[in-house]
Design an enzyme around this catalytic site. Structure first.
Site, PDB file in Angstrom:
ATOM      1  N   SER A 106       0.854  -1.186   0.000  1.00  0.00           N
ATOM      2  CA  SER A 106       0.000   0.000   0.000  1.00  0.00           C
ATOM      3  C   SER A 106       0.889   1.234   0.000  1.00  0.00           C
ATOM      4  CB  SER A 106      -0.887  -0.001   1.242  1.00  0.00           C
ATOM      5  OG  SER A 106      -1.529   1.248   1.417  1.00  0.00           O
ATOM      6  N   TYR A 146      -2.071  -0.924  10.754  1.00  0.00           N
ATOM      7  CA  TYR A 146      -2.163  -1.195   9.312  1.00  0.00           C
ATOM      8  C   TYR A 146      -0.980  -0.584   8.560  1.00  0.00           C
ATOM      9  CZ  TYR A 146      -3.708  -1.096   4.479  1.00  0.00           C
ATOM     10  OH  TYR A 146      -3.766  -1.239   3.108  1.00  0.00           O
TER      11      TYR A 146
END
Length: 260
Positions: free
Chosen positions: A139, A152
């Site tokens: 990501s 995360y």
């Protein structure tokens, strides 16, 4: 013979679109996710559309020893994995001390531990065959700290660093390693993580097909890092120039948890 690709988290989102791309290119597939119904529906679609062989393994990769159980199932079916797509993962918007501890532990287990464990179990055979590929879905979160999504962001920073290191280690073994680092993408991730209404998602979400295509092409060309979208590439580049204390304050401002 076409190389067989194992895609984790294949029932939806980026994983589903990657499965379609591999099938369209003639690759036999092994699909795994928690949802058996969705996997079976996808299997039928891919077989009918592309005439490729597709195996389905229903598994929750956030469970302890999930990688070992999956590898054992592969062995019992005599399935060989030539290309590993580590796509399964999830996030959660919220303050660290308020998010359920089990959800955060499962996030680390799925996003990091299972990814590493499964890769370690499958890479030796790729090395023996002197051929293979690994596509890890990271990501743009990997490029900066993420207040209100602390765990995360940290897991994706790990995935990026791990992937880059493997890319260099396995170059001489003719094994491609690519880390796909998408920004906000039009998948179920926004709703599942609680980020769907955030400023980051609303202003910059890319279509999932384009993201998957970028990852597929990046692996084929053995690019270490793939960041789909001009805005996302610019944002990742700017993290090199802007002091980290500025970046983390900006992310905190853009990622505001829903008040309960």
């Amino acid at each position: 013979m076409s190389k067989t690709a194992l895609v984790t988290g294949a029932s939806s989102g980026i994983g589903l679109e990657l499965a379609k791309l591999f099938a369209a290119a003639g690759h036999p597939l092994i699909l795994t996710a928690r949802s058996g119904d969705k996997l079976e529906s996808l299997r039928k679609e891919l077989v009918e559309t592309h005439s490729v062989h597709v195996e389905v393994i229903v598994a929750d990769l956030a469970e302890a020893d999930a990688a070992t159980k999956l590898a054992d199932e592969l062995a019992s079916r005599k399935l060989v994995v030539d290309i590993l797509v580590n796509n399964a993962g999830f996030g959660e918007l919220g303050r660290f001390h308020e998010i359920d501890v089990e959800r955060q532990v499962n996030m680390v287990r799925l996003n990091v531990l299972t990814l590493v464990h499964l890769t370690r179990l499958l890479v030796p055979e790729m090395i023996k065959r002197k051929s293979g590929g690994i596509l890890n879905v990271g990501s743009t979160a990997a490029f900066q700290p993420g207040p209100n999504m602390a765990v995360y962001y940290a897991t994706k920073a790990f995935v990026l660093s791990f992937s880059e290191a493997l890319h260099e280690e396995l170059l001489e073994r003719d094994i491609s390693v690519t880390c796909l680092c998408p920004g906000p993408t039009e998948t179920g991730f926004g709703a599942d993580s609680g980020m769907g209404d955030s400023a980051i998602f609303k202003s910059n979400a890319m279509g999932v097909e384009a993201v998957a295509q970028a990852g597929f092409e990046g692996l084929k060309n053995n690019r270490a890092i793939v960041i789909p979208g001009l805005k996302n590439r610019f944002g990742a580049f700017m993290t090199r120039l802007v002091p980290r204390f500025v970046t983390r304050k900006l992310v905190k401002r853009l990622q505001v948890p829903n008040e309960s």
